[in-house]
Design a protein around this motif. Structure first.
Motif, PDB file in Angstrom:
ATOM      1  N   VAL A  95      26.461  32.368  17.710  1.00 52.24           N
ATOM      2  CA  VAL A  95      26.048  33.766  17.757  1.00 52.24           C
ATOM      3  C   VAL A  95      24.521  33.822  17.707  1.00 52.24           C
ATOM      4  O   VAL A  95      23.888  33.041  16.999  1.00 52.24           O
ATOM      5  N   ARG A  96      23.915  34.731  18.465  1.00 50.69           N
ATOM      6  CA  ARG A  96      22.473  34.875  18.491  1.00 50.69           C
ATOM      7  C   ARG A  96      22.110  36.356  18.379  1.00 50.69           C
ATOM      8  O   ARG A  96      22.920  37.240  18.707  1.00 50.69           O
ATOM      9  N   GLY A  97      20.898  36.615  17.927  1.00 52.65           N
ATOM     10  CA  GLY A  97      20.462  37.998  17.840  1.00 52.65           C
ATOM     11  C   GLY A  97      19.051  38.103  17.304  1.00 52.65           C
ATOM     12  O   GLY A  97      18.450  37.111  16.874  1.00 52.65           O
ATOM     13  N   ARG A  98      18.527  39.311  17.320  1.00 52.85           N
ATOM     14  CA  ARG A  98      17.185  39.559  16.784  1.00 52.85           C
ATOM     15  C   ARG A  98      17.069  41.036  16.411  1.00 52.85           C
ATOM     16  O   ARG A  98      17.760  41.893  16.974  1.00 52.85           O
ATOM     17  N   LEU A  99      16.199  41.283  15.458  1.00 49.11           N
ATOM     18  CA  LEU A  99      15.897  42.645  15.025  1.00 49.11           C
ATOM     19  C   LEU A  99      14.397  42.738  14.813  1.00 49.11           C
ATOM     20  O   LEU A  99      13.820  41.976  14.036  1.00 49.11           O
ATOM     21  N   ARG A 123       9.522  52.667  15.361  1.00 47.63           N
ATOM     22  CA  ARG A 123      10.619  52.473  16.322  1.00 47.63           C
ATOM     23  C   ARG A 123      11.270  51.124  16.113  1.00 47.63           C
ATOM     24  O   ARG A 123      10.667  50.202  15.542  1.00 47.63           O
ATOM     25  N   MET A 124      12.533  51.036  16.549  1.00 47.52           N
ATOM     26  CA  MET A 124      13.160  49.727  16.672  1.00 47.52           C
ATOM     27  C   MET A 124      12.741  49.164  18.020  1.00 47.52           C
ATOM     28  O   MET A 124      13.165  49.655  19.072  1.00 47.52           O
ATOM     29  N   ARG A 125      11.910  48.145  17.996  1.00 49.45           N
ATOM     30  CA  ARG A 125      11.434  47.582  19.260  1.00 49.45           C
ATOM     31  C   ARG A 125      12.541  46.822  19.973  1.00 49.45           C
ATOM     32  O   ARG A 125      12.706  46.945  21.182  1.00 49.45           O
ATOM     33  N   ARG A 126      13.260  46.013  19.250  1.00 52.72           N
ATOM     34  CA  ARG A 126      14.392  45.286  19.840  1.00 52.72           C
ATOM     35  C   ARG A 126      15.500  45.121  18.806  1.00 52.72           C
ATOM     36  O   ARG A 126      15.219  44.821  17.646  1.00 52.72           O
ATOM     37  N   GLY A 127      16.719  45.313  19.253  1.00 51.92           N
ATOM     38  CA  GLY A 127      17.890  45.016  18.450  1.00 51.92           C
ATOM     39  C   GLY A 127      18.921  44.401  19.367  1.00 51.92           C
ATOM     40  O   GLY A 127      19.487  45.090  20.230  1.00 51.92           O
ATOM     41  N   ARG A 128      19.137  43.112  19.252  1.00 48.79           N
ATOM     42  CA  ARG A 128      19.984  42.402  20.211  1.00 48.79           C
ATOM     43  C   ARG A 128      21.066  41.595  19.510  1.00 48.79           C
ATOM     44  O   ARG A 128      20.887  41.129  18.380  1.00 48.79           O
ATOM     45  N   LEU A 129      22.166  41.417  20.223  1.00 53.31           N
ATOM     46  CA  LEU A 129      23.262  40.595  19.733  1.00 53.31           C
ATOM     47  C   LEU A 129      23.909  39.917  20.933  1.00 53.31           C
ATOM     48  O   LEU A 129      24.153  40.563  21.969  1.00 53.31           O
ATOM     49  N   ALA A 143      25.171  35.382  26.919  1.00 60.14           N
ATOM     50  CA  ALA A 143      25.448  36.800  27.156  1.00 60.14           C
ATOM     51  C   ALA A 143      24.869  37.574  25.983  1.00 60.14           C
ATOM     52  O   ALA A 143      25.213  37.309  24.832  1.00 60.14           O
ATOM     53  N   GLU A 144      23.965  38.523  26.270  1.00 59.74           N
ATOM     54  CA  GLU A 144      23.260  39.238  25.212  1.00 59.74           C
ATOM     55  C   GLU A 144      23.029  40.681  25.628  1.00 59.74           C
ATOM     56  O   GLU A 144      22.732  40.959  26.796  1.00 59.74           O
ATOM     57  N   VAL A 145      23.175  41.600  24.666  1.00 63.18           N
ATOM     58  CA  VAL A 145      22.947  43.017  24.943  1.00 63.18           C
ATOM     59  C   VAL A 145      21.886  43.566  24.004  1.00 63.18           C
ATOM     60  O   VAL A 145      21.688  43.057  22.899  1.00 63.18           O
ATOM     61  N   ASP A 467      -8.410  53.055  19.672  1.00 59.93           N
ATOM     62  CA  ASP A 467      -8.089  52.061  18.642  1.00 59.93           C
ATOM     63  C   ASP A 467      -6.594  52.116  18.318  1.00 59.93           C
ATOM     64  O   ASP A 467      -5.940  53.156  18.470  1.00 59.93           O
ATOM     65  N   PHE A 468      -6.071  51.014  17.828  1.00 62.11           N
ATOM     66  CA  PHE A 468      -4.648  50.962  17.503  1.00 62.11           C
ATOM     67  C   PHE A 468      -4.413  49.972  16.362  1.00 62.11           C
ATOM     68  O   PHE A 468      -5.226  49.071  16.106  1.00 62.11           O
ATOM     69  N   PHE A 469      -3.286  50.159  15.709  1.00 67.20           N
ATOM     70  CA  PHE A 469      -2.888  49.299  14.597  1.00 67.20           C
ATOM     71  C   PHE A 469      -1.359  49.278  14.552  1.00 67.20           C
ATOM     72  O   PHE A 469      -0.728  50.315  14.762  1.00 67.20           O
ATOM     73  N   GLY A 470      -0.764  48.126  14.280  1.00 57.89           N
ATOM     74  CA  GLY A 470       0.683  48.051  14.224  1.00 57.89           C
ATOM     75  C   GLY A 470       1.161  46.894  13.379  1.00 57.89           C
ATOM     76  O   GLY A 470       0.451  45.908  13.171  1.00 57.89           O
ATOM     77  N   VAL A 471       2.377  47.038  12.848  1.00 57.75           N
ATOM     78  CA  VAL A 471       3.024  45.970  12.074  1.00 57.75           C
ATOM     79  C   VAL A 471       4.440  45.812  12.595  1.00 57.75           C
ATOM     80  O   VAL A 471       5.056  46.759  13.105  1.00 57.75           O
ATOM     81  N   ARG A 472       4.969  44.598  12.463  1.00 63.37           N
ATOM     82  CA  ARG A 472       6.344  44.301  12.867  1.00 63.37           C
ATOM     83  C   ARG A 472       7.037  43.472  11.797  1.00 63.37           C
ATOM     84  O   ARG A 472       6.465  42.503  11.287  1.00 63.37           O
ATOM     85  N   SER A 473       8.270  43.855  11.493  1.00 60.62           N
ATOM     86  CA  SER A 473       9.156  43.052  10.652  1.00 60.62           C
ATOM     87  C   SER A 473      10.244  42.494  11.562  1.00 60.62           C
ATOM     88  O   SER A 473      10.852  43.245  12.317  1.00 60.62           O
ATOM     89  N   GLN A 474      10.467  41.202  11.482  1.00 60.82           N
ATOM     90  CA  GLN A 474      11.359  40.557  12.461  1.00 60.82           C
ATOM     91  C   GLN A 474      12.235  39.507  11.803  1.00 60.82           C
ATOM     92  O   GLN A 474      11.777  38.722  10.969  1.00 60.82           O
ATOM     93  N   VAL A 475      13.498  39.475  12.228  1.00 62.80           N
ATOM     94  CA  VAL A 475      14.405  38.380  11.897  1.00 62.80           C
ATOM     95  C   VAL A 475      15.174  38.043  13.165  1.00 62.80           C
ATOM     96  O   VAL A 475      15.531  38.917  13.940  1.00 62.80           O
ATOM     97  N   ASP A 476      15.364  36.763  13.403  1.00 60.77           N
ATOM     98  CA  ASP A 476      16.169  36.354  14.559  1.00 60.77           C
ATOM     99  C   ASP A 476      17.068  35.196  14.145  1.00 60.77           C
ATOM    100  O   ASP A 476      16.808  34.509  13.145  1.00 60.77           O
ATOM    101  N   PHE A 477      18.136  35.024  14.890  1.00 61.95           N
ATOM    102  CA  PHE A 477      19.083  33.947  14.557  1.00 61.95           C
ATOM    103  C   PHE A 477      19.800  33.495  15.814  1.00 61.95           C
ATOM    104  O   PHE A 477      19.680  34.121  16.854  1.00 61.95           O
TER     105      PHE A 477
END
Length: 477
Positions: A95-99, A123-129, A143-145, A467-477
């Motif tokens: 199984v694979r995915g990312r958030l 925003r949720m930039r990516r949520g995949r499974l 196969a991933e959506v 100008d811009f500023f951003g942060v991301r929290s990410q987990v993938d497997f």
């Protein structure tokens, strides 16, 4: 009854004369001789009984049965970090995915751009499974959506075949054409919130197609033919031919990537044209300060150059992309059912566009960013939370430029230059937090008159910053 008593009785019966017959009685000597024989037989019987008692038990004779079918080897399960199952026959499944969750701020230059699309956003930039797997004979599949943007869509969905020991492989399905290093890199491992600005501006996306790949120690090459994305349910005849040739010589213990990539696209004949535009280094806004609007065109051609080196905690990477639009001239009569894209603008000449970037990165904690097979891989944290440490820390700097104007074709899509800095913290191999900041310098473009209404210069030359500023929290497997 003892044996010798039984034998004596039988002997006496045998010696008894039959009815009506006269037989002489045995003598004493005969009786003694018969008794001696009986004693000898009894001794032999006792000896046989002792021998049988001392002998090991004999195994039962095998019973003939039908040949048993060999057992199917059981699947072995492991977690690293997602469930993986495999056996020694070539079957595997995982199984694979990312958030990826983003939050940040994009400046409204001079507070002049209407609407609320600028400022703070989340925003949720990516949520995949999805799933990865392998089948005996050299087959692999994925196969991933994608679940973000309040919709479900396909990302990767393909089958790959490579015979054991062969330098050739074939992939068929929905995947990225071999457009550039930045495009092929996984979004899990890119150095900033987004890929280089030309990736979005030039319309790179996954497409349905087939590609062949050759790999050797010094060289790899990919060539493919593609249609449109499978997420587009409309009928169309859009097509692309794309290729990428990579040289990766060893320079001491450094890993390298020197490549050329190219593609030629033919647009959908029922909507001839394309819009080239991009956001200001983040997707936390829908505003594009550089935007050509839709250009009437039959297709375009892109050629790109790549260079990247990774050595120890350092990495450097740079790319340049040149795009030429095959525009439709004013007064052209379309035939064969060809139709312009809705709202398409016709140019007096073909337009030439350009995008490029250069970046450098350094890991303070010594992690190495691997570079192989034409893309950057996952850095392995040397001392993460799971090992009693504090993880890995990496600093990245990038300059990028995107030129969507061509004065000869009277195309004022604008030019966007950006200086970006990001800091990536990886508590473990599969979790990372990214902080990014920077500035965009915008020259010309569709909003130049709105942001600089009193500037007397040409709309091509009016400039401003965002100008811009951003942060991301990410987990993938």
């Amino acid at each position: 009854m003892k044996v010798h008593h039984l034998v004596s009785a039988l002997a006496l019966v045998a010696a008894t004369p039959a009815l009506g017959q006269t037989t002489p009685a045995p003598t004493a000597a005969q009786i003694e001789a018969l008794q001696a024989q009986i004693d000898a037989l009894q001794a032999q019987v006792e000896a046989l009984k002792k021998a049988v008692a001392a002998a090991p038990a004999a195994a039962p004779a095998p019973v003939a049965t039908a040949a048993a079918k060999p057992e199917t080897p059981p699947l072995t399960a492991r977690f690293s970090p997602s469930p993986r199952f495999s056996d020694d026959k070539g079957f595997s499944f995982k199984v694979r995915g990312r958030l990826q969750l983003d939050s940040g701020y994009v400046e409204n230059p001079g507070d002049t751009v209407a609407g609320k699309a600028l400022g703070y956003a989340n925003r949720m930039r990516r949520g995949r499974l999805g799933v990865d797997g392998a089948l005996p004979g050299g087959f692999e599949y994925r196969a991933e959506v994608e679940f973000s943007n309040n919709a479900v869509s396909w990302t990767d969905a393909y089958i790959n075949y490579k015979a054991k020991g062969s330098p050739l492989s074939v992939k068929v399905g929905h995947f990225y054409p071999p457009n550039s290093l930045e495009t092929i890199n996984s979004s899990n491992q890119i150095s900033f919130l987004e890929r280089a600005s030309f990736h979005e501006a030039f319309g790179y996306s996954r497409r349905l197609g087939i590609a062949g790949r050759y790999e050797s120690e010094l060289l790899s090459a990919t060539l493919g033919v593609f249609g449109n994305t499978i997420n587009d349910v409309t009928t169309n005849d859009e097509s692309m031919i794309a290729g990428r040739v990579i040289f990766h010589p060893k320079l001491g213990d450094a890993e390298t990537n020197f490549a050329i990539n190219f593609n030629s696209r033919r647009f959908d004949s029922s909507a001839l044209g394309l819009r080239y535009r991009t956001r200001p280094s983040t997707t936390l806004t829908s505003v594009r300060f550089v935007d050509t609007a839709v250009i009437g065109a039959r297709g375009d051609r892109i050629i790109g150059l790549e260079a990247a080196v990774s050595k120890g905690p350092w990495h450097v990477a740079s790319e340049a992309q040149w795009l030429s639009v095959d525009g439709i001239r004013p007064g052209t009569t379309l035939t064969g059912g060809d139709t312009l894209a809705t709202g398409a603008r016709l140019l007096g000449a073909d337009a030439d566009l350009f995008g490029a970037y250069a970046e450098i990165g350094y890991s303070f904690t010594g992690e190495h960013r691997p570079l192989a097979d034409g893309e950057f891989g996952r850095p392995r944290v040397r001392k993460g939370f799971d090992k009693g440490g504090w993880g890995g820390l990496q600093l990245n700097l990038r300059y990028e430029t995107l030129d969507l104007e061509d004065r000869g074709a009277n195309l004022n899509g604008g030019q966007q230059d950006a200086l970006l800095m990001s800091l990536i913290w990886r508590p473990s191999d599969y979790i990372r937090f990214l902080v990014q900041g920077g500035r965009n310098w915008i020259t010309g473009g569709p909003l130049a008159g709105t942001v600089r209404p009193t500037d007397t210069r040409s709309l091509f030359d009016r400039d401003y910053t965002v100008d811009f500023f951003g942060v991301r929290s990410q987990v993938d497997f």
